[in-house]
Scaffold this active site. Structure first.
Site, mmCIF file in Angstrom:
data_model
loop_
_atom_site.group_PDB
_atom_site.id
_atom_site.type_symbol
_atom_site.label_atom_id
_atom_site.label_comp_id
_atom_site.label_asym_id
_atom_site.label_seq_id
_atom_site.Cartn_x
_atom_site.Cartn_y
_atom_site.Cartn_z
ATOM 1 N N THR A 100 -9.349 -0.938 1.156
ATOM 2 C CA THR A 100 -8.383 -0.221 1.993
ATOM 3 C C THR A 100 -8.515 -0.640 3.448
ATOM 4 O O THR A 100 -7.516 -0.881 4.130
ATOM 5 C CB THR A 100 -8.597 1.311 1.884
ATOM 6 O OG1 THR A 100 -8.314 1.715 0.554
ATOM 7 C CG2 THR A 100 -7.674 2.063 2.828
ATOM 8 N N PHE A 113 -4.777 -5.190 -3.760
ATOM 9 C CA PHE A 113 -3.544 -4.441 -4.051
ATOM 10 C C PHE A 113 -3.093 -3.581 -2.882
ATOM 11 O O PHE A 113 -1.916 -3.259 -2.732
ATOM 12 C CB PHE A 113 -3.732 -3.580 -5.308
ATOM 13 C CG PHE A 113 -4.486 -2.285 -5.119
ATOM 14 C CD1 PHE A 113 -3.807 -1.096 -4.927
ATOM 15 C CD2 PHE A 113 -5.872 -2.253 -5.168
ATOM 16 C CE1 PHE A 113 -4.491 0.107 -4.766
ATOM 17 C CE2 PHE A 113 -6.556 -1.063 -5.017
ATOM 18 C CZ PHE A 113 -5.868 0.125 -4.814
ATOM 19 N N LYS A 114 -4.030 -3.228 -2.015
ATOM 20 C CA LYS A 114 -3.698 -2.315 -0.920
ATOM 21 C C LYS A 114 -2.860 -2.977 0.163
ATOM 22 O O LYS A 114 -2.374 -2.299 1.073
ATOM 23 C CB LYS A 114 -4.979 -1.706 -0.366
ATOM 24 C CG LYS A 114 -5.585 -0.766 -1.403
ATOM 25 C CD LYS A 114 -6.958 -0.253 -1.068
ATOM 26 C CE LYS A 114 -7.454 0.636 -2.204
ATOM 27 N NZ LYS A 114 -8.785 1.146 -2.002
ATOM 28 N N ASP A 115 -2.667 -4.296 0.055
ATOM 29 C CA ASP A 115 -1.765 -4.968 0.999
ATOM 30 C C ASP A 115 -0.356 -4.375 0.915
ATOM 31 O O ASP A 115 0.342 -4.294 1.929
ATOM 32 C CB ASP A 115 -1.699 -6.474 0.710
ATOM 33 C CG ASP A 115 -2.906 -7.220 1.268
ATOM 34 O OD1 ASP A 115 -3.406 -6.816 2.329
ATOM 35 O OD2 ASP A 115 -3.353 -8.192 0.629
ATOM 36 N N GLY A 144 -0.545 -0.791 2.575
ATOM 37 C CA GLY A 144 -0.965 -0.935 3.970
ATOM 38 C C GLY A 144 0.122 -1.542 4.837
ATOM 39 O O GLY A 144 0.407 -1.066 5.943
#
Length: 433
Positions: A140, A106-108, A111
């Site tokens: 992350t 999900f951090k794509d 980020g």
């Protein structure tokens, strides 16, 4: 838009200052002065919009005053070049699959957005090199490292706890080289996070180099995570399942659920939220007692949630003006042991054929236990199960297919800088860079 510090002792900052600094001078986290509600007309027709169209409307509410419309649109559309589908798992429980981006987590979203926004500010101001410090408990590091890979004027230092991230997660940020340096800390995620925070507060170090953070303490990392809550609602509305929507978020550092709470403040029709914890149940205990008691994190099979002092709790408190009653009225909590997580992965796979990762399993189970009649549950499946290959295969007894994106990372050679958890050693290393 001005941004203030949760500690209330620093001057307000512009968006650019908040993004470039990461942390306020009084060690507080930045919060936008306004959370603008979106018009009812937007919600009335939200199911007719694409993911990038929805995200741009949300981004405009936060960043539109500070970034030209065309630039912001390009940043959003470049960031979201993958889908985030809501997939039915069972009865009234749906999985929001956030693992279709480049690093399968999900951090794509946060980020990639932050990399592009920071790159824009650096080009605009003609700044010299900016150094991004990021602590990671798993996903992350890979999302930020891959988001910033090759971005001119930025060098990223990823700090991660030795032996406490999965092999695949580790390979995703230790094999990149170029402007990415992996720092392997002999300690826990909380130790990594403490090193990052101490670096920001060290005057000599900040005079030596321009530092910022890409953890969810940075507004450019956590706010874009609101995008997929709106898109999830649009998908649920399209299939007639948007009424009485309960959203469950596997929670570690609390940036993800905080972004969802911001969405609710903007008018997003979510009935309530559930924060699902593993054994690191600091928030769960806060809900029960009204007291926030951080403690050293415990290693679990849902390692991205192994956080003993969640940074973004300060934002949750600020959002609800410190009221425990107000927080508990909109967020409930659940907590699960490794044994319960394994049990859930196995049971759901056997009954439905749907394979959960350990974090998503916490989310699914909380919904299964908490949903009331007439409610529909959506949990965030935060990373692809193959990122936890040995754990997942040992539970279901079946070989898990590794997506091509992950296979490519596995072929790389690990490069990392060993580091003690002592700040003096980390500072000495950075002063030589």
């Amino acid at each position: 838009m001005k941004y203030y510090s949760t500690n209330g002792k620093a001057l307000d900052a512009t968006l650019e200052e908040a993004v470039v600094r990461g942390l306020a001078s009084d060690k507080g986290l930045y919060m936008p002065r306004q959370i603008k509600p979106l018009p009812q007309s937007f919600y009335d027709e939200i199911e007719t919009f694409s993911f990038p169209e929805i995200a741009y409307k949300v981004a405009d509410a936060f960043f539109g005053e500070d970034v030209p419309a065309e630039t912001l649109k390009q940043i959003v559309y470049d960031t979201l070049n993958f889908d985030v589908p809501a997939v039915k798992v069972k009865d009234n429980i749906y999985s929001l699959e956030l693992f279709h981006g480049p690093t399968l987590a999900f951090k794509d979203v946060g980020g990639r957005f932050m990399a592009r926004l920071l790159g824009y500010f650096i080009r605009k101001e003609g700044k010299k090199q900016v150094n991004v410090l990021v602590a990671t408990s798993g996903d992350t590091g890979s999302a930020v490292a891959n988001g910033f890979l090759g971005v001119e004027g930025i060098h990223v230092y990823v700090l991660y706890p030795k032996g406490k991230v999965s092999e695949i997660q580790e390979k995703q940020f230790t094999t990149l080289g170029r402007n990415i340096t992996a720092v392997e800390v002999d300690g826990t995620f909380d130790d990594c996070q403490a090193l990052v925070k101490n670096a920001f507060m060290d005057k000599e170090l900040n005079e030596h180099m321009q530092l910022t953070s890409a953890n969810s303490i940075n507004v450019a990392r956590f706010l874009p995570q609101a995008f997929y809550y709106f898109y999830a609602y649009a998908q649920m509305k399209k299939i007639g399942k948007a009424d009485n929507l309960v959203v469950c978020v596997p929670s570690g550092n609390f940036g993800n659920i905080t972004a969802g709470l911001f969405g609710k403040r903007m008018g997003l029709p979510v009935k309530r939220f559930i924060a699902a914890n593993n054994r690191n149940d600091i928030f769960y205990q806060y809900l029960k007692t009204g007291e926030y008691c951080p403690r050293p994190s415990v290693a679990t099979i849902a390692n991205a949630m192994d956080v003993g002092d969640p940074s973004n709790f300060a934002r949750v408190l600020d959002l609800y003006e410190g009221s425990h009653d107000a927080i508990a009225s909109e967020i409930s909590g659940e907590t699960y042991t490794d044994e319960q997580i394994r049990e859930t992965v196995q049971k759901v796979y056997e009954e439905t054929g749907y394979l959960l990762d350990p974090h998503g399993a916490c989310g699914y189970r909380a919904l299964a236990e908490e949903l009331k009649e007439g409610e529909v549950g959506l949990f965030l499946e935060t990373a692809h199960p193959a990122k936890f290959l040995q754990t997942v295969e040992s539970i279901i007894g079946v070989e898990v297919k590794i997506p091509e994106k992950l296979q490519a990372f596995m072929k790389g050679t690990k490069q990392s800088v060993p580091m003690s958890k002592d700040f003096a050693a980390f500072k000495a290393y950075l002063m030589k860079q």
